[in-house]
Design an enzyme around this catalytic site. Structure first.
Site, PDB file in Angstrom:
ATOM      1  N   GLU B 298      -6.697  -4.736   0.801  1.00  0.00           N
ATOM      2  CA  GLU B 298      -6.041  -4.699  -0.509  1.00  0.00           C
ATOM      3  C   GLU B 298      -7.012  -4.984  -1.643  1.00  0.00           C
ATOM      4  O   GLU B 298      -7.033  -4.300  -2.643  1.00  0.00           O
ATOM      5  CB  GLU B 298      -4.966  -5.787  -0.568  1.00  0.00           C
ATOM      6  CG  GLU B 298      -3.608  -5.361  -0.173  1.00  0.00           C
ATOM      7  CD  GLU B 298      -2.666  -6.545  -0.175  1.00  0.00           C
ATOM      8  OE1 GLU B 298      -1.650  -6.461   0.519  1.00  0.00           O
ATOM      9  OE2 GLU B 298      -2.924  -7.559  -0.846  1.00  0.00           O
ATOM     10  N   GLY B 392       0.787  -8.110   1.028  1.00  0.00           N
ATOM     11  CA  GLY B 392       0.559  -7.055   2.009  1.00  0.00           C
ATOM     12  C   GLY B 392       0.441  -7.570   3.428  1.00  0.00           C
ATOM     13  O   GLY B 392       0.192  -6.796   4.352  1.00  0.00           O
TER      14      GLY B 392
END
Lengths: 506, 506
Positions: B298, B392
């Protein structure tokens, strides 16, 4: 259960030479090994070797010898596999799913280890070596071609992986299985371990991307056993009132979503868990306004077969049949006709996150309980006793376009509320649960914060008998919880379950 | 924070005509709307419109008028966005992730609704209409081409979706952002809603499958605001002893996996959460034996940048930078050099389950606590107070080749054990957690039943101070639990958290 003399199904001379009795084959399985067995919801499991093995284990036990194996399958099997082996305490470790009463009893007594794994994860975990060595595969097939390729049986499950990964293979060739199964399967051999994985080229439910046969190195086959034995049938009872009501709420919801433009007029591929509620939803869809439906699911139940017959369902992709004896007889009488409508795939594909996400599956699964914030318990009764297992519910719910969980609002004649303050075990988190349905109504949790979810779940899903107590808990939690993102009174959060354990009612 | 006169970054005449002040742009945002803002871990968030809007909300409040909006972002932002809007109580609903202290306080006081969503799910939920209407997008960009295409800023996040889905668009053009960002992004426009989804053609971390620019219909742009303002820097402190020990355990484990043949010699793409432990792992890898590593993650932290500089890491794919001021200055001084090594993608692609599964990502994420059975709480302190959000971690852990969760074994100077009998909130279930690591050691839970996991977690991960009490709980649970698949004493399962709440120590 009997050995048939119909050996015309074994066309490979090399494998014909390995034909032996179940007892002789079972004698080739030593204690301490891991055995990968075929079988998925009572379809396509080996019919005679497991019980011959159970007999062998019992004999060893009589002489004071320990004899246990690891049993890996597709999913649940039948009394003559799980039941027989559990009865003689012959299973050290069971995975990835079971639903057998004897097995369950052993597990909950602490006498058998059980790993409850997402069904889509099994093949890659075994291939990666995460679960240890697979020693022997025992796989039922419907026939053997001259070149040694195998006609898969009424389920595919993990058979491709077992045949590929095991050192040794025992085949059961079941002449009871309909020869028309040939050509119904789609076995995809394109999966790889990373870094060599490629996109799986399946774009629509009806796509065939593989082969009709299972590959198997004949050199690994140590025994071939002939059988002529029916699959375990799934009991089927007409939907009760609660199931019909749950189905009604789901249908109304789907119609609403189509009207809002959030679903196409023919919906999206349906996935449906096993059981009477699922069958009721299918019965409802069969009467309903939607046409040209498809199903991308694990098992093909009576309800879906009805929809194929009526033309409402144009294609069903699954990894196994799970039919009542009536439906099965009907299907077998005319199986060839369904080859365009039914595709059986390995469970690594039927449950693959990539495909489920791409197709945008509508996932409908049963549950044991949900809490007011939308966390779902699919596996543990009162937090500690395994019921069956998570099965494919996580594979589907997590990657679905819509994830729906359903249950009657009460169990055990009203002694248990299936909506509780805090789930006693969590299999699907608040992040993965979109729709909860009971016979009382449907809670659409999309776009809601935990507190808004609590209001929706209590108002729409809880049984009136438990609603006041849930409202009372929630109100006091709102007042006294240290944090108000997910208000709880930790001293009371599991008290409903404790009350049931102590007093027999929540 | 100041408006620059450098308007040379706005080459589209039609959009040049929309240039106005932050105050004038904020005046175009009415109460009650949902606003999609750019921003991911303090990178690429709009620098001036949110605080101008906060001022407007405060003025309205002074006159007794209610003024609240829904705030949707990529992930966390900065004090001048989340902090400013939360300060004036201007946020009705916040999603999908936050880490701001003021915001957190409002949420935990029950004054702000917060939906904690998997970051990969946001784009499709908005597109599907599941979260309601997106009214306005406020997006920072690094420049505007003559034809109206946008040069993305230091994060991509959900910007593609906001620009596409919002009725109206406000752009902040930040001349502080390095012009060399142009060409670093890969914006994939091939996603669809089902039934029209196709495989995403990304096979390796370094693949570019999209465009360097964001598309935006100029007719929707209602304001362009010029800024010259730095991103919020992430604090970076040298790894402490615990972080170094955790990193050491993970490195040893990875070496062991390579030796066993379960991982390639250059591992598989790395994903790493934000923070000091993650940086310590990267520092360890930078000293370690592995070469030609890649990262599919990410955010790009200091540790990964060091690895790119040293040549250990050949390519990092992320959706945002999250660097310390020192690292950022260094990067900006020579950004052009990194274009072959760094790719910034929309978060729907950086976190996409299909890609994470295909690449076989090694997911390493922090956590708040784990229970002895391997259930992980990433979000709620003592079960009710939100810390940040799931971010995430679920996208990666669920679809990873290896899912690793890490934390020091104790918090608050030893008052809190991060290994508890039962997690007070579950974000990652027993089915999705493979490896737990604390400074004490590493528990490899692959292929273990719940009881075997309990043994591994207590023995390897718990702090010696809490080990006896955990062993005592587990032993008594083994004896008295009604079910022995996951032994628990429900009356005690959450007592550690309660004790902390009442007495300040577990």
């Amino acid at each position: 259960m009997q050995t048939s003399s119909e050996s015309s199904r074994i066309h490979c001379p090399r494998l014909r030479s390995k034909i032996m009795s179940a007892e002789a084959a079972a004698a080739l399985i030593p204690s301490g090994v891991n055995v990968g067995m075929s079988g998925f919801t009572g379809a396509g499991y080996p019919k005679v070797v497991p019980s011959a093995l159970a007999k062998r284990i019992m004999d060893a036990n009589i002489y004071g010898k320990k004899f246990k194996i690891g049993v890996w399958t597709g999913a649940s099997t039948a009394p003559d596999l799980d039941g027989a082996l559990a009865m003689v305490d012959g299973v050290e470790m069971r995975l990835p799913y079971q639903s057998d009463p004897t097995c369950r009893k052993r597990i909950n007594a602490g006498e058998m280890e059980y790993i409850d794994i997402h069904l889509s994860h099994v093949a890659q975990f075994v291939w990666s070596g995460f679960l240890g060595k697979l020693d022997i595969a025992v796989v039922e097939v419907a026939g053997i071609l001259e070149d040694g390729r195998l006609i898969p049986s009424s389920s595919v499950g993990n058979n491709k992986t077992w045949l590929d990964q095991a050192d040794k293979v025992i085949l059961e060739v079941n002449s009871w299985q309909n020869p028309e199964l040939e050509g119904m399967h789609d076995i995809y051999y394109g999966t790889q371990l990373p870094p060599n994985r490629k996109p799986i080229p399946l774009l629509r439910t009806q796509d065939r991307i593989g082969e009709a046969y299972l590959r198997c190195d004949p050199a690994k086959v140590i025994a071939v056993v002939e059988t002529h034995s029916p699959d375990r049938n799934s009991a089927f009872s007409a939907p009760d009132e609660n199931s019909r009501k749950i189905a009604g709420h789901i249908l109304e919801f789907l119609e609403h979503e189509v009207k809002k433009g959030r679903l196409p007029a023919n919906l999206l591929p349906l996935q449906s868990g096993v059981g009477n509620i699922a069958n009721a939803v299918m019965a409802g869809l069969n009467q309903g306004p939607f046409e040209n439906l498809t199903a991308y699911t694990e098992v093909l139940q009576d309800g879906m077969l009805e929809m194929i017959k009526s033309g409402k369902l144009t294609c069903a992709s699954a990894t196994a049949f799970s039919l009542s004896s009536g439906a099965l007889a009907e299907l077998n009488a005319d199986l060839g006709r369904y080859k365009n409508n039914i595709i059986l795939r390995p469970q690594e594909i039927s449950n693959h996150p990539e495909i489920i996400r791409r197709l945008g599956v509508i996932a409908m699964n049963g549950m044991i309980e949900a809490d007011i914030y939308g966390n779902v318990n699919s596996t543990h009764v009162m937090g500690t006793k395994i019921m069956n297992g998570i099965g494919g519910s996580g594979d589907f719910a997590r990657n679905a376009f819509l994830s729906i969980f359903m249950t009657p609002s009460q169990a055990r004649g009203g002694e248990i509320s299936c909506i509780v303050p805090m789930a006693s075990h969590v299999d699907h988190t608040e992040h993965d649960v979109q729709i909860l349905v009971t016979e009382q109504g449907l809670a659409d949790l999309r776009g809601l914060s935990p507190k808004q979810r609590a209001r929706a779940v209590i108002d729409n899903c809880a049984h009136p008998h438990f609603k006041p107590a849930l409202n009372d808990y929630y109100k006091r939690a709102l007042d006294h919880s240290p944090g108000k993102q997910t208000p709880h009174l930790l001293e009371e959060a599991l008290s409903w379950h404790l009350r049931y354990l102590r007093q027999g009612a929540m």
